[in-house]
Design an enzyme around this catalytic site. Structure first.
Site, PDB file in Angstrom:
ATOM      1  CE1 TYR A 145      19.373  32.904 -25.490  1.00 35.37           C
ATOM      2  CE2 TYR A 145      18.733  34.163 -27.430  1.00 35.37           C
ATOM      3  CZ  TYR A 145      18.655  33.941 -26.071  1.00 35.37           C
ATOM      4  OH  TYR A 145      17.867  34.740 -25.297  1.00 35.37           O
ATOM      5  NE  ARG A 164      13.721  26.321 -48.079  1.00 36.02           N
ATOM      6  CZ  ARG A 164      14.274  26.475 -46.887  1.00 36.02           C
ATOM      7  NH1 ARG A 164      14.029  25.581 -45.925  1.00 36.02           N
ATOM      8  NH2 ARG A 164      15.068  27.496 -46.621  1.00 36.02           N
ATOM      9  CG  HIS A 220       8.994  28.654 -52.675  1.00 36.41           C
ATOM     10  ND1 HIS A 220       9.401  29.913 -52.276  1.00 36.41           N
ATOM     11  CD2 HIS A 220       9.927  27.794 -52.207  1.00 36.41           C
ATOM     12  CE1 HIS A 220      10.538  29.815 -51.597  1.00 36.41           C
ATOM     13  NE2 HIS A 220      10.871  28.554 -51.535  1.00 36.41           N
TER      14      HIS A 220
END
Length: 203
Positions: free
Chosen positions: A176, A51, A140
């Protein structure tokens, strides 16, 4: 209950370049005569798909250029989870160039006018407007460009989403994925940087 891979979110469509527009854009970027702080911030933004605020607020102590990793602390992330960003060779080159300008400061991209503050929120979008992309591209929007091109090229959607720091709702899967996908994202982001390089106009 089936696992939900990604947290549902509202999609805000911001103006973004198409891949076919990259050669012309990169030619204009190479000729950009504005502040080098802005130029390097824009390049890193394209190469990492983070971002804009995460680039603008970057600090030198977040980077390990030898390991080619950028650890954005949770406090600076939208979802308040640390984000590990693999850095391509091209991204490291941008950062080394920027280090010559701001390596003695805390901020990686300080304002050239107020060095204790980061680049302003509108700095990158203003640069895009001066390059002729007002209403056609935003800071963006480079995240959308990356996502579109990577998905169309057949990369694992979950790996693409992790690079965008989109949130996994299942906490076991989240832990994970944060550990496993760094290796996959390293390959993806080097591919992305090379893809950008291949778009540079040879004219």
């Amino acid at each position: 209950m089936p696992n939900e891979i990604l947290k549902p979110r509202r999609v805000t469509h911001r103006p973004a370049l198409q891949e076919r527009e990259l050669p012309a854009f990169l030619t204009k970027l190479a000729a950009y005569q504005g502040e080098p702080h802005t130029l390097h911030a824009l390049r890193l933004l394209m190469l990492t798909a983070v971002r804009p605020g995460e680039v603008r607020g970057a600090r030198w102590d977040e980077f390990d250029l030898d390991a080619r990793l950028w650890r954005i602390p949770a406090a600076r992330m939208k979802m308040r989870i640390e984000h590990v960003v693999p850095l391509s060779r091209q991204a490291v080159k941008v950062l080394k160039s920027m280090h010559l300008l701001s390596g003695h400061r805390e901020l990686t991209f300080p304002s050239p006018f107020y060095p204790s503050k980061s680049l302003s929120e509108n700095t990158i979008n203003s640069a895009l407007a001066r390059m002729g992309y007002k209403g056609e591209a935003t800071a963006h929007g480079f995240r959308a460009l990356y996502s579109t091109v990577a998905n169309e090229a057949g990369w694992n959607p979950e790996v693409i989403e992790r690079q965008l720091a989109h949130v996994e709702r299942n906490q076991v899967r989240a832990a994970y994925n944060r550990s496993v996908y760094v290796q996959d994202r390293t390959k993806l982001m080097q591919w992305w940087a090379d893809r950008i390089d291949s778009s540079i106009s040879k004219d």
